[in-house]
Design a protein around this motif. Structure first.
Motif, PDB file in Angstrom:
ATOM      1  N   PRO B  63      47.172  24.314  47.337  1.00 48.98           N
ATOM      2  CA  PRO B  63      47.331  24.392  45.633  1.00 48.98           C
ATOM      3  C   PRO B  63      47.020  25.472  45.368  1.00 48.98           C
ATOM      4  CG  PRO B  63      45.791  22.980  46.992  1.00 48.98           C
ATOM      5  CD  PRO B  63      46.371  23.516  48.277  1.00 48.98           C
ATOM      6  N   SER B  64      47.211  25.937  44.215  1.00 52.18           N
ATOM      7  CA  SER B  64      46.539  26.942  43.761  1.00 52.18           C
ATOM      8  C   SER B  64      44.585  27.166  43.408  1.00 52.18           C
ATOM      9  CB  SER B  64      46.826  26.402  41.756  1.00 52.18           C
ATOM     10  OG  SER B  64      46.484  27.881  41.198  1.00 52.18           O
ATOM     11  N   GLY B  67      43.055  30.368  47.837  1.00 51.60           N
ATOM     12  CA  GLY B  67      42.299  31.529  48.071  1.00 51.60           C
ATOM     13  C   GLY B  67      43.299  32.105  49.605  1.00 51.60           C
ATOM     14  N   LYS B  68      44.594  31.334  48.854  1.00 47.80           N
ATOM     15  CA  LYS B  68      45.986  32.539  49.675  1.00 47.80           C
ATOM     16  C   LYS B  68      46.507  33.389  48.949  1.00 47.80           C
ATOM     17  CE  LYS B  68      49.042  29.906  47.303  1.00 47.80           C
ATOM     18  NZ  LYS B  68      47.764  29.337  46.775  1.00 47.80           N
ATOM     19  N   THR B  70      44.290  35.769  48.104  1.00 46.79           N
ATOM     20  CA  THR B  70      42.374  36.110  48.614  1.00 46.79           C
ATOM     21  C   THR B  70      42.445  37.164  50.250  1.00 46.79           C
ATOM     22  OG1 THR B  70      41.354  35.116  47.144  1.00 46.79           O
ATOM     23  CG2 THR B  70      40.042  36.512  49.133  1.00 46.79           C
ATOM     24  N   GLN B 117      52.480  38.780  43.281  1.00 44.14           N
ATOM     25  CA  GLN B 117      52.507  37.828  42.600  1.00 44.14           C
ATOM     26  C   GLN B 117      53.628  38.122  41.041  1.00 44.14           C
ATOM     27  OE1 GLN B 117      49.762  35.375  42.488  1.00 44.14           O
ATOM     28  NE2 GLN B 117      50.510  33.194  41.508  1.00 44.14           N
ATOM     29  N   GLU B 198      54.034  34.783  46.157  1.00 42.57           N
ATOM     30  CA  GLU B 198      55.271  34.514  45.343  1.00 42.57           C
ATOM     31  C   GLU B 198      56.042  35.105  44.651  1.00 42.57           C
ATOM     32  OE1 GLU B 198      53.484  31.471  43.021  1.00 42.57           O
ATOM     33  OE2 GLU B 198      51.166  31.751  43.661  1.00 42.57           O
TER      34      GLU B 198
HETATM   35  N1  LIG Z   1      39.026  39.166  41.348  1.00 46.03           N
HETATM   36  C1  LIG Z   1      38.520  38.254  42.047  1.00 46.03           C
HETATM   37  N2  LIG Z   1      37.209  38.139  40.986  1.00 46.03           N
HETATM   38  C2  LIG Z   1      36.765  36.624  41.407  1.00 46.03           C
HETATM   39  N3  LIG Z   1      37.264  35.504  42.218  1.00 46.03           N
HETATM   40  C3  LIG Z   1      38.314  35.638  42.302  1.00 46.03           C
HETATM   41  C4  LIG Z   1      38.754  36.952  42.022  1.00 46.03           C
HETATM   42  N4  LIG Z   1      40.313  37.027  42.792  1.00 46.03           N
HETATM   43  C5  LIG Z   1      40.689  35.616  43.086  1.00 46.03           C
HETATM   44  N5  LIG Z   1      39.344  34.769  42.695  1.00 46.03           N
HETATM   45  C6  LIG Z   1      38.991  33.766  43.155  1.00 46.03           C
HETATM   46  O1  LIG Z   1      39.025  33.025  44.732  1.00 46.03           O
HETATM   47  C7  LIG Z   1      39.203  31.967  44.935  1.00 46.03           C
HETATM   48  C8  LIG Z   1      40.603  31.824  45.307  1.00 46.03           C
HETATM   49  O2  LIG Z   1      41.826  32.886  44.319  1.00 46.03           O
HETATM   50  P1  LIG Z   1      43.450  33.726  44.885  1.00 46.03           P
HETATM   51  O3  LIG Z   1      43.756  34.217  43.946  1.00 46.03           O
HETATM   52  O4  LIG Z   1      43.515  33.254  46.752  1.00 46.03           O
HETATM   53  O5  LIG Z   1      43.973  31.819  45.196  1.00 46.03           O
HETATM   54  P2  LIG Z   1      45.279  32.171  45.908  1.00 46.03           P
HETATM   55  O6  LIG Z   1      45.532  30.172  46.644  1.00 46.03           O
HETATM   56  O7  LIG Z   1      46.283  33.040  45.629  1.00 46.03           O
HETATM   57  O8  LIG Z   1      45.933  30.695  44.211  1.00 46.03           O
HETATM   58  P3  LIG Z   1      47.306  31.153  43.851  1.00 46.03           P
HETATM   59  O9  LIG Z   1      48.097  29.818  43.871  1.00 46.03           O
HETATM   60  O10 LIG Z   1      47.257  30.001  41.943  1.00 46.03           O
HETATM   61  O11 LIG Z   1      47.968  32.119  43.701  1.00 46.03           O
HETATM   62  C9  LIG Z   1      40.031  31.286  43.333  1.00 46.03           C
HETATM   63  O12 LIG Z   1      38.520  30.861  43.315  1.00 46.03           O
HETATM   64  C10 LIG Z   1      39.465  32.321  42.141  1.00 46.03           C
HETATM   65  O13 LIG Z   1      38.470  32.010  41.596  1.00 46.03           O
END
Ligand SMILES: Nc1ncnc2c1ncn2[C@@H]1O[C@H](COP(=O)(O)OP(=O)(O)OP(=O)(O)O)[C@@H](O)[C@H]1O
Ligand SMILES: [Mg+2]
Lengths: 559, 276
Positions: B63-64, B67-68, B70, B117, B198
């Motif tokens: 889910p969104s 952390g993917k 990251t 993305q 993505e």
């Molecule tokens: N530059 C940043 N600074 C602070 N927190 C961040 C930053 N980027 C991401 N986060 C936090 O880290 C967590 C993971 O974010 P990430 O972008 O990895 O999610 P994701 O799985 O890629 O989501 P999505 O599917 O929506 O892209 C989230 O809670 C987000 O708020």
């Protein structure tokens, strides 16, 4: 103001509507002021060159008005206005009569004869006004224009041609052309060739000083000096002969009141019969006048002639300023935005830079005088020009120091605009570049800067607009009322950055407030103002065109 | 995403993924060991451990905000750019830690291509976009560059559409074309690993299908890690799938197995769209 996305706005529209009107009124008022100002300046500035009709005015015998004891004069009507009546009785009488007494202002020229060139006269004192066909307007090298009737030509061989002779006008035209050519020749010799020899002589004097008592070194210097001296004497002799020939023929004309005057033809620049000109001739005189204004050097304490040196000085100074401010401001902004560690220090630097933009310009002038002129210039003089001390070379105001002072003044504008442009480049683009294996500097150079160029140029345009119109600081660091030489000419080393220069903004100030005859200078003030505005517009348009070209070029990435 | 999709409804999608039909390289080409990551006080990843095999497609789903992205951005150290981040554990590529101070991050990124993305072509010509990584590496041999452009654009299934307009701005392309251009850019200097975040998020089904074909074709040469929200897509293109939830790796394994019989309840709920 209308939004296509109506649903969320609809509820608020009733409230928003009057506010939209307020914003529109604000814009209209602003536009009105700008357009009004421009129109006023443009109309007044160009009207100067339109050849108006010349009237001959007869003054009522019983009125106290007279010009040099005579009851008749000729002149160009400048304005007609209601008189200001101090006396209450007179005012009441005027109100009862229903006609307010008028007052006429005439440009009467003939300053050598009258001692003034503008004459006010009560409307009631005028007996008759007419436009005589054969009255002539003489444009002279000194004392401004003259109005009068031709009497004849007195030639060098003693012969005279009366004005009635069919040969008179052709002969006058031919002689006029001849003196104008000779005047150009003279200025070529005196300004160009003799100027160059003087320059070389000065350098020789310096070399002589350096050589000291070394006889072996002194001998060739002395020989060279001798040679220059002979060349100078020949040129000076030629110039003297030419000058003498300028006054060998004389024009005789008669003032409206009857007294005859003679004018050496060398003093005559041009002449015409203003009441005989048709529309096309007047247009041609008008355009010719504008061209002379743009291309000639000023005369008569700047109230006559053209403003070319001032245009050139303004242009060169603005260009030098841009050349100085651009790299400086851009590099500072890049460091601030991209490399410096963002923290309290960088934040305070940024605040300081923003505040710098609000410092009054005269403060920059004082700083420029103290730092650039006295400190930097003085140091340069003592290191490289010590031979000519105590006469300063760089240790006095000059176009270089003026440009640098203005660059300092406008650097905040460039820094702020560049920072803005840099921060508007999306993070995605930078990351894409880094992910391709580019270093931070490569990313800057290949992606960020090209994309930021239009924004940076916008900052530069603003800086130029501010710099080109600035006067106050320049007065301290190198602008002068009349500069003998342009900062760029044919004598080595061509660019003379240490020279003082003329500037349109200062020219306006000088004409309007420092000139002995402010009435005579008024049209020139308007014309110069129109020109300064025009120059700023031209410079800005140039920068805008450059920006558009670069925008297109970088959008395609032909970097 | 069309919600209640069970893998059984799309058997052909799974069969299309030729997992195990081709011999892959090292099974632990990328080794993530007990990796945790913090954005300041916010912990985005919690003790992740997983091995990504060479020349296979590995999908990250979840889910969104789980952390993917990251994790993906840590593989080429894109997160270095963010202030105040911190990590524990290690990531090794081909046996070498990406956090090794002696390792130059630029050379690391040269070996790892990345597709973001949001498509982000440079405001340059299509041609210059493709060869950007070669340009920054100092390559200026016209013939080589021309050859790379053609080969890469063909690989990205874009050549036919743009071959006559290489000197036009990349910004004149359609969204799907831009994304394929970004893929071309990412593979132009033949990296070893291709990270895709993505890549089809903003694309229509036809462009998506093209990119999926592309991914399958590319894995002959590259090790591919892809983040996707589209379950069918993960099923169609990937060999291995990892399911993330709230910064943790809930389940990791063979795609076919994850989609048919997930071990964890959460995985099953997510995949079948019964999540949350
Ligand atoms: N530059 C940043 N600074 C602070 N927190 C961040 C930053 N980027 C991401 N986060 C936090 O880290 C967590 C993971 O974010 P990430 O972008 O990895 O999610 P994701 O799985 O890629 O989501 P999505 O599917 O929506 O892209 C989230 O809670 C987000 O708020
Ligand atoms: Mg993400």
């Amino acid at each position: 103001m209308e939004t296509t996305n109506k649903t969320p706005r609809r509820a608020k529209r009733g409230v928003g509507e009057p506010f939209i009107w307020v914003t529109a009124v604000g814009l209209s008022l602003g536009m009105l002021m700008v357009v009004g100002l421009l129109a006023l300046i443009l109309v007044n500035g160009t009207a100067v060159f339109w050849p108006d009709r010349v009237e001959q005015v007869n003054i009522r015998a019983e009125s106290p008005f007279e010009l040099r004891g005579k009851k008749v004069f000729a002149g160009r009507l400048v304005k007609k206005q209601d008189r200001i009546l101090q006396d209450i009785e007179a005012r009441e009488a005027a109100e009862r009569a229903g006609v307010w007494p008028q007052e006429f202002q005439y440009f009467v020229g003939n300053k050598d004869a009258y001692g003034l060139s503008f004459f006010y006269i009560d409307g009631a004192a005028i007996a008759a006004r007419e436009q005589p066909r054969d009255i002539a307007q003489l444009e002279r090298l000194e004392y401004g224009d003259a109005f009068g009737y031709f009497v004849g030509l007195r030639l060098k061989d003693g012969a005279t041609i009366p004005a009635g002779d069919p040969n008179f006008l052709p002969q006058l035209r031919a002689l006029n052309r001849e003196v104008n050519e000779r005047r150009e020749e003279l200025s070529r010799i005196e300004k160009g060739q003799i100027g160059r020899i003087n320059h070389q002589l000065q350098r020789l004097a310096l070399r002589q000083k350096e050589a000291g008592n070394d006889a072996a070194a002194l001998a060739p210097i002395e020989a060279e000096r001798q040679e220059l001296q002979t060349r100078y004497e020949t040129l000076a002799k030629t110039a003297g002969e030419l000058r003498a020939r300028q006054s060998e023929n004389q024009l005789v004309y008669r003032l409206p009141a009857g007294d005859e005057r003679t004018l050496p033809l060398g003093q005559l620049i041009d002449f015409r019969f203003p009441n005989q000109l048709g529309f096309f001739e007047r247009t041609s005189v008008f355009l010719h006048g504008i061209w002379k204004f743009l291309s000639e050097e000023p005369r008569e304490a700047n109230t006559e002639g053209g403003v070319f040196p001032a245009i050139f000085g303004t242009f060169v100074m603005t260009l030098l300023m841009s050349i100085a401010v651009t790299p400086f401001g851009i590099l500072a902004a890049i460091y601030l935005r991209e490399y410096a560690k963002q923290g309290v220090f960088v934040r305070s630097v940024r605040i300081a830079v923003n505040n710098l933009a609000g410092v009054p310009s005269i403060v920059f002038g004082v700083f420029g005088l103290g730092f650039f002129v006295y400190f930097v210039g003085g140091t340069i003089d003592s290191l490289f020009y010590s031979a000519s001390l105590p006469t300063p070379t760089f240790g006095t105001g000059g176009i270089l120091w003026a440009s640098l002072t203005l660059a300092l003044m406008t650097v905040p504008v460039v820094i702020v605009a560049t920072e803005e442009a840099l921060s508007s480049i999306s993070r995605g683009m930078r990351e894409a570049s880094l992910a391709c294996g580019a270093s931070k500097w490569q990313t800057m150079q290949r992606i960020v800067l090209p994309a930021a160029v239009p924004g940076i140029l916008t900052g530069l345009i603003l800086a130029m607009a501010r710099g080109a119109g600035e006067v106050a600081p320049l007065m301290l660091v190198g602008v002068v009322k009349l500069a003998p030489n342009l900062p760029l000419d044919m004598t080595f080393p061509f660019f003379h950055l240490e020279r003082k220069f003329m500037h349109l903004g200062f020219h306006i100030y000088d004409l309007g407030f420092q000139s002995p005859d402010s009435e005579a200078a008024k049209p020139m003030v308007f014309a110069t103002t129109a020109l300064l505005i025009g120059l700023v517009i031209v410079l800005n348009l140039g920068a805008i065109l450059l920006r558009e070209r670069l925008r297109r070029k970088y959008a395609l990435g032909a970097f | 995403m069309d919600a209640p999709t069970t893998p059984a409804a799309h058997p052909e999608g799974l069969d299309a993924a030729p997992s195990g039909k081709r011999s892959a390289g090292a099974p632990d080409y990328i080794k993530i060991e007990n990796f945790s990551f913090h954005y300041g006080a916010n912990q985005a990843l919690k003790e992740i451990s997983l091995d990504i095999p060479e020349r296979q497609v590995t999908a990250f789903i979840g889910p969104s905000g789980c952390g993917k992205t990251t994790l993906l951005r840590n593989l080429n150290r894109m997160n270095d750019l963010i202030e105040g981040v911190r990590h524990e554990g290690d990531i090794k590529i081909n046996g070498r830690s990406v956090f090794d101070p002696a390792l130059e991050v630029i050379s690391l990124r040269k070996r790892i291509g990345m597709v973001f993305q949001k498509s982000n072509p440079f405001p340059k010509t299509i041609y210059e976009n493709v060869i950007y990584s070669l340009r920054v590496a100092g390559q200026s041999d016209r013939k080589k560059l021309d050859a790379t452009v053609e080969r890469t654009l063909r690989a990205a299934a874009l050549w036919e559409e743009v071959k006559d307009r290489l000197k036009e701005s990349a910004l004149s392309l359609s969204g799907g074309q831009m994304q394929r251009l970004c893929i071309a850019r990412a593979i132009a200097n033949q990296p070893e690993v291709l990270l895709m975040d993505e890549p089809c998020a903003a694309l229509d089904p036809i462009a998506t299908a093209k990119i999926e074909e592309l991914i399958i074709a590319l894995k002959r040469d590259f090790t591919i890690v892809i983040v996707t929200h589209n379950m069918q897509q993960a099923g169609r293109v990937s060999d291995l799938t990892g399911f993330f939830y709230l910064g943790q790796l809930v389940e990791f394994g063979d795609t076919a197995q994850i989609f048919r019989q997930p071990r964890e309840r959460q995985t099953e709920d997510y995949i079948s769209g019964r999540f949350g």
